[in-house]
Design a protein around this motif. Structure first.
Motif, PDB file in Angstrom:
ATOM      1  N   ARG A  75       0.852  -1.206   0.000  1.00 21.52           N
ATOM      2  CA  ARG A  75       0.000   0.000   0.000  1.00 21.52           C
ATOM      3  C   ARG A  75       0.884   1.251   0.000  1.00 21.52           C
ATOM      4  O   ARG A  75       1.942   1.267   0.615  1.00 21.52           O
ATOM      5  N   HIS A  76       0.406   2.280  -0.653  1.00 28.98           N
ATOM      6  CA  HIS A  76       1.158   3.541  -0.698  1.00 28.98           C
ATOM      7  C   HIS A  76       0.517   4.624   0.159  1.00 28.98           C
ATOM      8  O   HIS A  76       1.061   5.735   0.241  1.00 28.98           O
ATOM      9  N   ASP A  77      -0.589   4.303   0.806  1.00 33.60           N
ATOM     10  CA  ASP A  77      -1.256   5.285   1.663  1.00 33.60           C
ATOM     11  C   ASP A  77      -0.915   5.039   3.132  1.00 33.60           C
ATOM     12  O   ASP A  77      -1.773   5.029   4.002  1.00 33.60           O
ATOM     13  N   VAL A  78       0.387   4.842   3.379  1.00 35.36           N
ATOM     14  CA  VAL A  78       0.878   4.650   4.744  1.00 35.36           C
ATOM     15  C   VAL A  78       2.092   5.549   4.972  1.00 35.36           C
ATOM     16  O   VAL A  78       2.819   5.886   4.040  1.00 35.36           O
ATOM     17  N   ILE A  79       2.279   5.913   6.227  1.00 34.81           N
ATOM     18  CA  ILE A  79       3.459   6.686   6.610  1.00 34.81           C
ATOM     19  C   ILE A  79       3.846   6.262   8.025  1.00 34.81           C
ATOM     20  O   ILE A  79       2.988   6.111   8.890  1.00 34.81           O
ATOM     21  N   ALA A  80       5.134   6.036   8.244  1.00 36.94           N
ATOM     22  CA  ALA A  80       5.634   5.582   9.541  1.00 36.94           C
ATOM     23  C   ALA A  80       6.514   6.664  10.160  1.00 36.94           C
ATOM     24  O   ALA A  80       7.558   7.002   9.616  1.00 36.94           O
ATOM     25  N   PHE A  81       6.082   7.179  11.270  1.00 41.80           N
ATOM     26  CA  PHE A  81       6.824   8.209  12.002  1.00 41.80           C
ATOM     27  C   PHE A  81       7.640   7.577  13.120  1.00 41.80           C
ATOM     28  O   PHE A  81       7.292   6.525  13.647  1.00 41.80           O
ATOM     29  N   ASN A  82       8.702   8.258  13.512  1.00 37.51           N
ATOM     30  CA  ASN A  82       9.413   7.917  14.732  1.00 37.51           C
ATOM     31  C   ASN A  82       8.449   8.211  15.888  1.00 37.51           C
ATOM     32  O   ASN A  82       7.839   9.279  15.938  1.00 37.51           O
ATOM     33  N   SER A  83       8.320   7.292  16.811  1.00 38.11           N
ATOM     34  CA  SER A  83       7.288   7.423  17.849  1.00 38.11           C
ATOM     35  C   SER A  83       7.449   8.663  18.721  1.00 38.11           C
ATOM     36  O   SER A  83       6.448   9.256  19.138  1.00 38.11           O
TER      37      SER A  83
ATOM     38  N   SER B 244       4.533   0.227  17.059  1.00 40.63           N
ATOM     39  CA  SER B 244       5.427  -0.935  17.116  1.00 40.63           C
ATOM     40  C   SER B 244       6.355  -0.880  18.327  1.00 40.63           C
ATOM     41  O   SER B 244       6.515   0.159  18.964  1.00 40.63           O
ATOM     42  N   HIS B 245       7.001  -2.011  18.575  1.00 47.02           N
ATOM     43  CA  HIS B 245       7.994  -2.124  19.642  1.00 47.02           C
ATOM     44  C   HIS B 245       9.327  -1.503  19.248  1.00 47.02           C
ATOM     45  O   HIS B 245      10.228  -1.405  20.066  1.00 47.02           O
ATOM     46  N   GLU B 246       9.471  -1.103  18.002  1.00 46.56           N
ATOM     47  CA  GLU B 246      10.735  -0.536  17.512  1.00 46.56           C
ATOM     48  C   GLU B 246      10.734   0.991  17.480  1.00 46.56           C
ATOM     49  O   GLU B 246      11.608   1.597  16.879  1.00 46.56           O
ATOM     50  N   GLY B 247       9.737   1.602  18.090  1.00 45.60           N
ATOM     51  CA  GLY B 247       9.716   3.062  18.145  1.00 45.60           C
ATOM     52  C   GLY B 247       9.150   3.710  16.898  1.00 45.60           C
ATOM     53  O   GLY B 247       9.598   4.795  16.515  1.00 45.60           O
ATOM     54  N   THR B 248       8.180   3.052  16.257  1.00 47.35           N
ATOM     55  CA  THR B 248       7.505   3.632  15.099  1.00 47.35           C
ATOM     56  C   THR B 248       6.006   3.675  15.349  1.00 47.35           C
ATOM     57  O   THR B 248       5.460   2.837  16.079  1.00 47.35           O
ATOM     58  N   ILE B 249       5.369   4.660  14.746  1.00 45.23           N
ATOM     59  CA  ILE B 249       3.908   4.738  14.737  1.00 45.23           C
ATOM     60  C   ILE B 249       3.500   4.997  13.299  1.00 45.23           C
ATOM     61  O   ILE B 249       3.889   5.999  12.701  1.00 45.23           O
ATOM     62  N   THR B 250       2.738   4.049  12.748  1.00 40.95           N
ATOM     63  CA  THR B 250       2.337   4.087  11.345  1.00 40.95           C
ATOM     64  C   THR B 250       0.887   4.512  11.234  1.00 40.95           C
ATOM     65  O   THR B 250       0.035   4.055  11.999  1.00 40.95           O
ATOM     66  N   PHE B 251       0.632   5.378  10.264  1.00 43.07           N
ATOM     67  CA  PHE B 251      -0.728   5.805   9.936  1.00 43.07           C
ATOM     68  C   PHE B 251      -1.038   5.314   8.537  1.00 43.07           C
ATOM     69  O   PHE B 251      -0.194   5.401   7.645  1.00 43.07           O
TER      70      PHE B 251
END
Length: 148
Positions: free
Chosen positions: A37-45, A115-122
């Motif tokens: 999917r291309h409608d996702v973005i993952a930020f540093n938490s 995630s447990h790796e310090g990311t938050i995806t929208f």
């Protein structure tokens, strides 16, 4: 209603639908696992995990007509919560019982994953576009993201 437990049968059906729609084929998701999917973005938490950002996210969801959110936690707990009670963080309750989590509505036109790796995806075209337009410095906070 602060939290309402979802029955196991309903939770299984919702989980299957969420996984199919959002291309989730492991217990973790983008950016830790590939997603076409291309409608996702993952930020540093750390960019998201503050009261101001969470309030902005809640307001955006409310403006989109969201009143309730489904919450899937790594522990297996599945609940319905009021959007005002949304805290999309890894182990947001500080006692390590929440673990990773997915948050979305019945429509499944958006999703949030911590995630447990310090990311938050929208995920969701409308949500990603609004966040990028609202947060002018968004591209400074996507170290794990490979799509943006």
């Amino acid at each position: 209603m602060e939290k309402e437990q979802v029955s196991a049968e309903v939770a299984i059906d919702l989980r299957k639908k969420m996984e199919q729609i959002w291309e989730i084929n492991k217990s973790y998701w983008y950016p830790l696992n590939e997603c076409d999917r291309h409608d996702v973005i993952a930020f540093n938490s750390e960019f998201i995990e503050n009261k101001e950002k969470v309030n902005e996210i809640i307001t955006l969801l409310e403006e989109h007509g969201v009143e309730q959110v489904l919450e899937f936690l790594e522990t297996g707990q599945t609940c319905r919560i009021n959007v005002a009670n949304l805290h999309p963080f890894y182990c947001y309750n500080d006692d390590l019982t929440g673990g990773e989590g997915f948050w979305f509505s019945d429509k499944m036109d958006w999703i949030i994953y911590a995630s447990h790796e310090g990311t938050i995806t929208f995920g969701g075209k409308w949500l990603v576009e609004v966040l990028k337009s609202k947060w002018s410095d968004w591209n400074n906070h996507i170290d794990w993201d490979t799509k943006n």
